[in-house]
Design an enzyme around this catalytic site. Structure first.
Site, PDB file in Angstrom:
ATOM      1  N   ARG A 223       0.822  -1.229   0.050  1.00  0.00           N
ATOM      2  CA  ARG A 223      -0.175  -0.064   0.093  1.00  0.00           C
ATOM      3  C   ARG A 223       0.775   1.148   0.281  1.00  0.00           C
ATOM      4  O   ARG A 223       1.791   1.231   0.884  1.00  0.00           O
ATOM      5  CB  ARG A 223      -1.116   0.037   1.172  1.00  0.00           C
ATOM      6  N   GLU A 252       2.126  11.662  -5.148  1.00  0.00           N
ATOM      7  CA  GLU A 252       2.162  13.156  -5.418  1.00  0.00           C
ATOM      8  C   GLU A 252       3.534  13.456  -5.476  1.00  0.00           C
ATOM      9  O   GLU A 252       3.909  14.608  -6.034  1.00  0.00           O
ATOM     10  CB  GLU A 252       1.500  13.642  -4.755  1.00  0.00           C
ATOM     11  N   HIS A 265      -1.182  -0.064 -10.513  1.00  0.00           N
ATOM     12  CA  HIS A 265      -1.341  -1.088  -9.373  1.00  0.00           C
ATOM     13  C   HIS A 265      -1.640  -2.367 -10.189  1.00  0.00           C
ATOM     14  O   HIS A 265      -2.557  -3.149 -10.410  1.00  0.00           O
ATOM     15  CB  HIS A 265      -2.585  -0.662  -8.734  1.00  0.00           C
TER      16      HIS A 265
END
Length: 308
Positions: A223, A252, A265
């Site tokens: 994650r 970001e 992903h």
């Protein structure tokens, strides 16, 4: 089987107003999406942070996941990423594209430059290097096993490991760290395999990043929120960190940094993993509905009841 169950997309016109179960992958499922008729929810994957587990627990609805069903898919991409971090593969490919554009498709010049510039991308081999694995469940144990087969020295850290998971570990060849600090200071590569929750938010924080060797490569297919990427960006900027960061989550702070390899992903995105996860989730839900058995629930204890 369709002869026994009517399987339709949630929210579609064909969907019953009173479904007995919901199976999902990435849909963000709140309690408001779950009719009172639902007896079980199953995620076709390991993580359940896209499901309001707390609310469903209060309603007495077990939430299932499918640990291990996508382990091989994720493991293969982690091993690929160790090589991406080590060998200048992505940078080399981008450089070839740049040469083609700069030389205006003058192929004799392009071939000469491509051959000459290979010295810009000299890498390192995995054999003999130290890999740290945080989380020794299905995926972490599989990564450790394959890395050992490639000649790496592997150290694992998992303070919550259960007996079943411990039996999957590769014997005497896997070293074990007692603390995160002990682990991160020694390794050349670090691979993360823990779920995201309040306790694991920024598990790899600025303090641990500073404690690592500057060139430690971090692989994160668990994650994105596990790593404090703003702190990592600051360390890159100061020159105190030089290792790669490879992840399959948009970020970001690092999306355009030359030391970061950010991809979609893709960890479990194989046809085999999706099929395995869906089949495992469906079987667990059917067992629960038909017999009351509970296997791989994240909010209810295991209960094994034989079929009549």
């Amino acid at each position: 089987p369709n002869s026994k169950y009517n399987i339709v997309p949630l929210g579609s016109e064909e969907a019953s107003d009173e479904p007995h179960a919901i199976l999902l992958r990435s849909f963000k499922l709140g309690s408001e999406h779950v009719p009172s008729s639902v007896r079980a929810v199953a995620r076709c994957g390991a993580g359940t942070n896209n499901i309001d587990v707390t609310a469903l627990t209060e309603r007495g609805i077990p939430v299932f996941n499918t640990p291990g069903a996508n382990a091989n898919a994720v493991k293969e991409l982690v091993i690929c990423s160790l090589l991406l971090a080590s060998r200048g593969i992505v940078e080399g490919i981008q450089h070839v594209h740049t040469i083609v554009d700069e030389e205006s498709k003058d192929w004799p010049s392009i071939k000469k430059r491509v051959e000459s510039d290979k010295k810009m991308f000299v890498g390192k081999e995995l054999a003999g290097k130290k890999l740290g694995v945080i989380g020794l469940g299905h995926i972490g144990a599989s990564v450790a096993d394959t890395a050992i087969a490639l000649g790496m020295e592997v150290t694992g850290y998992d303070p919550t490991i259960d007996v079943e998971a411990a039996w999957r570990l590769p014997g005497q060849v896997l070293e074990r760290a007692s603390t995160l600090e002990e682990l991160v200071t020694e390794v050349d590569y670090l691979s993360l395999h823990v779920p995201y929750m309040k306790e694991t938010h920024h598990l790899i924080n600025g303090e641990l990043l500073r404690a690592m060797k500057p060139g430690t490569h971090i692989i994160n297919f668990a994650r994105g929120e596990l790593v404090d990427t703003q702190a990592m960006h600051d360390l890159y900027k100061s020159g105190d960190r030089t290792g790669k960061y490879v992840a399959d989550f948009a970020d970001e702070f690092l999306h355009d940094h030359p030391k970061a390899i950010i991809m979609p992903h893709l960890g479990a995105s194989t046809a085999e993993a999706e099929s395995n996860s869906a089949e495992m989730a469906a079987n667990q839900v059917m067992d629960f509905i038909e017999t009351g058995s509970i296997r791989n629930s994240v909010n209810f204890p295991t209960v094994e009841l034989p079929r009549a």
